[in-house]
Design a protein around this motif. Sequence first.
Motif, PDB file in Angstrom:
ATOM      1  N   ASN A 137       1.107   6.496   2.206  1.00 45.25           N
ATOM      2  CA  ASN A 137       1.988   4.949   2.229  1.00 45.25           C
ATOM      3  C   ASN A 137       2.416   4.050   1.548  1.00 45.25           C
ATOM      4  O   ASN A 137       1.454   4.404  -0.204  1.00 45.25           O
ATOM      5  N   PRO A 139       2.420   0.490  -0.543  1.00 44.33           N
ATOM      6  CA  PRO A 139       1.502  -0.574  -0.543  1.00 44.33           C
ATOM      7  C   PRO A 139       2.209  -1.273   0.381  1.00 44.33           C
ATOM      8  O   PRO A 139       3.364  -1.946   0.387  1.00 44.33           O
ATOM      9  N   ALA A 140       1.083  -3.117   0.308  1.00 44.61           N
ATOM     10  CA  ALA A 140       1.877  -4.432   1.535  1.00 44.61           C
ATOM     11  C   ALA A 140       3.013  -4.772   1.097  1.00 44.61           C
ATOM     12  O   ALA A 140       3.867  -4.969   1.364  1.00 44.61           O
ATOM     13  N   MET A 143       6.011  -2.555   1.466  1.00 50.37           N
ATOM     14  CA  MET A 143       6.594  -3.300   2.603  1.00 50.37           C
ATOM     15  C   MET A 143       7.213  -3.949   3.106  1.00 50.37           C
ATOM     16  O   MET A 143       8.086  -4.050   3.725  1.00 50.37           O
ATOM     17  N   HIS A 208       4.925   3.949   9.051  1.00 43.40           N
ATOM     18  CA  HIS A 208       3.944   3.667   8.514  1.00 43.40           C
ATOM     19  C   HIS A 208       3.707   1.505   8.615  1.00 43.40           C
ATOM     20  O   HIS A 208       2.949   1.007   8.074  1.00 43.40           O
ATOM     21  N   LYS A 211      -0.169   0.857   9.859  1.00 44.79           N
ATOM     22  CA  LYS A 211      -1.661   1.065   9.677  1.00 44.79           C
ATOM     23  C   LYS A 211      -0.819   0.607   7.165  1.00 44.79           C
ATOM     24  O   LYS A 211      -2.497   0.186   7.089  1.00 44.79           O
ATOM     25  N   THR A 212       0.376   0.504   6.993  1.00 41.14           N
ATOM     26  CA  THR A 212      -0.054  -0.513   5.905  1.00 41.14           C
ATOM     27  C   THR A 212      -0.051  -1.424   5.690  1.00 41.14           C
ATOM     28  O   THR A 212       0.048  -2.818   4.699  1.00 41.14           O
TER      29      THR A 212
END
Length: 346
Positions: A137, A139-140, A143, A208, A211-212
Amino acid sequence: MSASSFFHPTTLFEQVRKRLQTILATNITASPTGSEPTGADTQVWQIGSVIRFLATVPSPGAAENLVLPSWRASAEWPLLVIYDYVSNELGKQLRARGLCYADAVGNAWVKHPATELMVVIQGCARPKEELRLPSANLPADHMRLLYQLLVEPTIAKCSALELAAITNMAPAVVARVLRTLVAQGLWLDDATPSPDKLRDLATYWLEHYGKTLRNRLNVHRYRWRDAAAQTSWHRLSLPADCLWSGEAAAHQLLNKPEVPNCFTLYSRMPRAKLAHYLGLVPHKHGNVELLNTFFSVHPTPPPTPGLQRCAHPFLVYADLLESQNASSQALAQQMHAKYLLNLLPQ
């Protein structure tokens, strides 16, 4: 687009020569043009023992604006324009000018006036761009930037400072994230992504998101203080930065009059203040979901003037997919069919 934008001219000459050699099933030798200085982007190609062409890599531009070498040895050496890829439209333009061409994927229009040689191949597709998606995944912050790219592909051409202003992220964070995304092949530096790449990125992001990123948006559930209030939810006057998503947004964007089963709302307002304003009380099984806004707010206007503002259809779709409600899954299919077929073809 110039062939040399993808390959060094020497590499491109070799790729196209080998491809054309395979098509013709005969040997093609390349040699310098001789004493006349035609430039580094020109070679003499001999096909078999008799036929010769002056092969050249053009400068960028459409066929009618090609910058071609001013020197030719003789009429026996017609020009052969070399590309990494010749689209159907470019091929049509070149043929209209009587210019022979060949590319690295197998498209060719080769005609020699002094012989019976005639080759016509058009329709070979450019190889699909490979996307190196990470196995873990992201990192936020990564994203968040990818989301903005998906809903506004033109920002790929923006500087780190411009992206920081768009995303409300610190410039240093944006610069660090960009370096990582470019290295992973997830971000095209200074270029708008192709439809294929956007589709792959969208699929990756949807897989993703929950969850991410979503679980870091301070997600909490509430219920309406007055149970009857949800029937008039569409008449609420939302604060400026609030946007509906999930079922509430889907009902508006799909012009459905029914009351949604659940409500999803993004906002940057302090949570207690927002809940009080909307008449909500905390409840772990409530059907109202409040999340912190993570994106640049560009509301999607609903189909009927006067209705509430909604998040981008892609995010509405993502939130519907994250829901466990059967009604959300049905709405997700309808949102996809109406708004997302260009981004996510079936």
